[in-house]
Design a protein around this motif. Structure first.
Motif, mmCIF file in Angstrom:
data_model
loop_
_atom_site.group_PDB
_atom_site.id
_atom_site.type_symbol
_atom_site.label_atom_id
_atom_site.label_comp_id
_atom_site.label_asym_id
_atom_site.label_seq_id
_atom_site.Cartn_x
_atom_site.Cartn_y
_atom_site.Cartn_z
ATOM 1 N N MET A 113 15.887 -23.927 -9.218
ATOM 2 C CA MET A 113 14.548 -24.339 -8.833
ATOM 3 C C MET A 113 13.525 -23.465 -9.555
ATOM 4 O O MET A 113 13.647 -22.241 -9.562
ATOM 5 N N ILE A 114 12.529 -24.097 -10.186
ATOM 6 C CA ILE A 114 11.469 -23.325 -10.836
ATOM 7 C C ILE A 114 10.660 -22.631 -9.753
ATOM 8 O O ILE A 114 10.316 -23.229 -8.731
ATOM 9 N N THR A 115 10.392 -21.363 -9.968
ATOM 10 C CA THR A 115 9.628 -20.590 -8.992
ATOM 11 C C THR A 115 8.514 -19.832 -9.697
ATOM 12 O O THR A 115 8.700 -19.327 -10.802
ATOM 13 N N VAL A 116 7.351 -19.810 -9.064
ATOM 14 C CA VAL A 116 6.169 -19.142 -9.604
ATOM 15 C C VAL A 116 5.558 -18.305 -8.492
ATOM 16 O O VAL A 116 5.424 -18.779 -7.361
ATOM 17 N N PHE A 117 5.183 -17.082 -8.816
ATOM 18 C CA PHE A 117 4.552 -16.194 -7.838
ATOM 19 C C PHE A 117 3.443 -15.427 -8.523
ATOM 20 O O PHE A 117 3.631 -14.892 -9.616
ATOM 21 N N ASN A 118 2.282 -15.373 -7.905
ATOM 22 C CA ASN A 118 1.140 -14.596 -8.398
ATOM 23 C C ASN A 118 0.537 -13.871 -7.212
ATOM 24 O O ASN A 118 0.307 -14.482 -6.171
ATOM 25 N N GLU A 119 0.281 -12.583 -7.377
ATOM 26 C CA GLU A 119 -0.329 -11.821 -6.285
ATOM 27 C C GLU A 119 -1.176 -10.698 -6.857
ATOM 28 O O GLU A 119 -0.816 -10.090 -7.865
ATOM 29 N N ARG A 120 -2.293 -10.430 -6.210
ATOM 30 C CA ARG A 120 -3.125 -9.267 -6.531
ATOM 31 C C ARG A 120 -3.020 -8.314 -5.352
ATOM 32 O O ARG A 120 -3.331 -8.666 -4.220
ATOM 33 N N TYR A 121 -2.562 -7.096 -5.638
ATOM 34 C CA TYR A 121 -2.469 -6.045 -4.631
ATOM 35 C C TYR A 121 -3.685 -5.142 -4.798
ATOM 36 O O TYR A 121 -4.116 -4.887 -5.922
ATOM 37 N N PRO A 122 -4.250 -4.609 -3.726
ATOM 38 C CA PRO A 122 -5.473 -3.815 -3.845
ATOM 39 C C PRO A 122 -5.283 -2.480 -4.557
ATOM 40 O O PRO A 122 -6.238 -1.906 -5.074
ATOM 41 N N ASN A 123 -4.026 -1.990 -4.593
ATOM 42 C CA ASN A 123 -3.754 -0.688 -5.216
ATOM 43 C C ASN A 123 -2.254 -0.560 -5.476
ATOM 44 O O ASN A 123 -1.456 -1.331 -4.937
ATOM 45 N N PRO A 124 -1.839 0.394 -6.306
ATOM 46 C CA PRO A 124 -0.418 0.555 -6.609
ATOM 47 C C PRO A 124 0.452 0.864 -5.381
ATOM 48 O O PRO A 124 1.595 0.424 -5.305
ATOM 49 N N ALA A 125 -0.081 1.611 -4.410
ATOM 50 C CA ALA A 125 0.709 1.941 -3.221
ATOM 51 C C ALA A 125 1.062 0.686 -2.432
ATOM 52 O O ALA A 125 2.194 0.529 -1.958
ATOM 53 N N CYS A 126 0.119 -0.222 -2.313
ATOM 54 C CA CYS A 126 0.381 -1.489 -1.624
ATOM 55 C C CYS A 126 1.389 -2.317 -2.417
ATOM 56 O O CYS A 126 2.309 -2.890 -1.837
ATOM 57 N N ALA A 127 1.231 -2.364 -3.736
ATOM 58 C CA ALA A 127 2.170 -3.110 -4.578
ATOM 59 C C ALA A 127 3.578 -2.546 -4.432
ATOM 60 O O ALA A 127 4.546 -3.293 -4.300
ATOM 61 N N GLN A 128 3.696 -1.229 -4.419
ATOM 62 C CA GLN A 128 5.006 -0.585 -4.267
ATOM 63 C C GLN A 128 5.596 -0.888 -2.899
ATOM 64 O O GLN A 128 6.782 -1.211 -2.782
ATOM 65 N N ALA A 129 4.786 -0.802 -1.855
ATOM 66 C CA ALA A 129 5.277 -1.064 -0.497
ATOM 67 C C ALA A 129 5.682 -2.513 -0.307
ATOM 68 O O ALA A 129 6.634 -2.810 0.421
ATOM 69 N N SER A 130 5.001 -3.428 -0.976
ATOM 70 C CA SER A 130 5.248 -4.860 -0.775
ATOM 71 C C SER A 130 6.316 -5.426 -1.707
ATOM 72 O O SER A 130 7.111 -6.248 -1.293
ATOM 73 N N ALA A 131 6.313 -4.997 -2.954
ATOM 74 C CA ALA A 131 7.163 -5.630 -3.952
ATOM 75 C C ALA A 131 8.004 -4.660 -4.760
ATOM 76 O O ALA A 131 8.633 -5.050 -5.729
ATOM 77 N N GLY A 132 8.033 -3.394 -4.356
ATOM 78 C CA GLY A 132 8.653 -2.346 -5.157
ATOM 79 C C GLY A 132 10.105 -2.520 -5.524
ATOM 80 O O GLY A 132 10.527 -2.068 -6.567
ATOM 81 N N LEU A 133 10.901 -3.187 -4.692
ATOM 82 C CA LEU A 133 12.303 -3.378 -5.037
ATOM 83 C C LEU A 133 12.476 -4.415 -6.138
ATOM 84 O O LEU A 133 13.380 -4.317 -6.954
ATOM 85 N N VAL A 134 11.613 -5.407 -6.146
ATOM 86 C CA VAL A 134 11.727 -6.490 -7.118
ATOM 87 C C VAL A 134 10.820 -6.251 -8.325
ATOM 88 O O VAL A 134 11.194 -6.513 -9.452
ATOM 89 N N VAL A 135 9.631 -5.714 -8.072
ATOM 90 C CA VAL A 135 8.633 -5.512 -9.130
ATOM 91 C C VAL A 135 8.473 -4.018 -9.390
ATOM 92 O O VAL A 135 8.004 -3.291 -8.535
ATOM 93 N N PRO A 136 8.851 -3.565 -10.579
ATOM 94 C CA PRO A 136 8.679 -2.142 -10.899
ATOM 95 C C PRO A 136 7.190 -1.795 -10.990
ATOM 96 O O PRO A 136 6.468 -2.365 -11.803
ATOM 97 N N ILE A 137 6.742 -0.888 -10.146
ATOM 98 C CA ILE A 137 5.348 -0.452 -10.150
ATOM 99 C C ILE A 137 5.320 1.001 -10.614
ATOM 100 O O ILE A 137 6.012 1.843 -10.069
ATOM 101 N N HIS A 138 4.522 1.270 -11.636
ATOM 102 C CA HIS A 138 4.433 2.635 -12.178
ATOM 103 C C HIS A 138 3.091 3.239 -11.892
ATOM 104 O O HIS A 138 2.120 2.627 -11.794
#
Length: 138
Positions: A113-138
């Motif tokens: 199944m084609i899958t598309v995801f777009n998200e804006r996180y307010p800061n790197p800490a939120c991005a890491q907490a929300s998506a850190g296992l799947v999305v590498p945040i540096h």
């Protein structure tokens, strides 16, 4: 063919990711019979300020340019590829005003199944907490 879409993002890069995903799906029946396709083939883009990082993530077998494909694929398997689980959650950093945004785009296939995801996180800490296992945040 089903399409799963989440959020809004950069149209130009999304269009190029759609083209790449469709190219992945353009496998002849003979090729499909001789080669077992992975359960997921995803492209991940992370935009943070002027820094743009791109990763590939294949699940089944777990591989790609992602720094930890085994962990990322394991997390995705737990939620059956539901990328909406990567949205900002209850972490306090996600309640902060947008001061240092991180944009994430993911495009590819999950179990055909084609899958598309777009998200804006307010800061790197939120991005890491929300998506850190799947999305590498540096």
């Amino acid at each position: 063919m089903s399409i799963r879409c989440s959020g809004a993002g950069r149209l130009i890069s999304l269009a190029s990711m759609v083209t790449a995903a469709l190219a992945v799906l353009a496998v002849t029946p003979a090729q499909a019979a001789t080669a077992q396709a992975p359960s997921a083939e995803l492209g991940i883009l992370v935009f943070h300020g002027d820094d743009i990082r791109q990763y590939s993530l294949d699940c089944g077998p777990d591989d790609g340019s992602h720094p930890d494909p085994r962990t990322a694929c394991g997390q995705l398997r737990k939620v059956d590829g539901d990328l909406t689980t990567l949205r900002p959650g209850a972490d306090p950093s996600c309640k902060a005003p947008e001061t240092d945004p991180v944009d994430v785009e993911i495009m590819g296939t999950w179990n055909g199944m084609i899958t598309v995801f777009n998200e804006r996180y307010p800061n790197p800490a939120c991005a890491q907490a929300s998506a850190g296992l799947v999305v590498p945040i540096h």
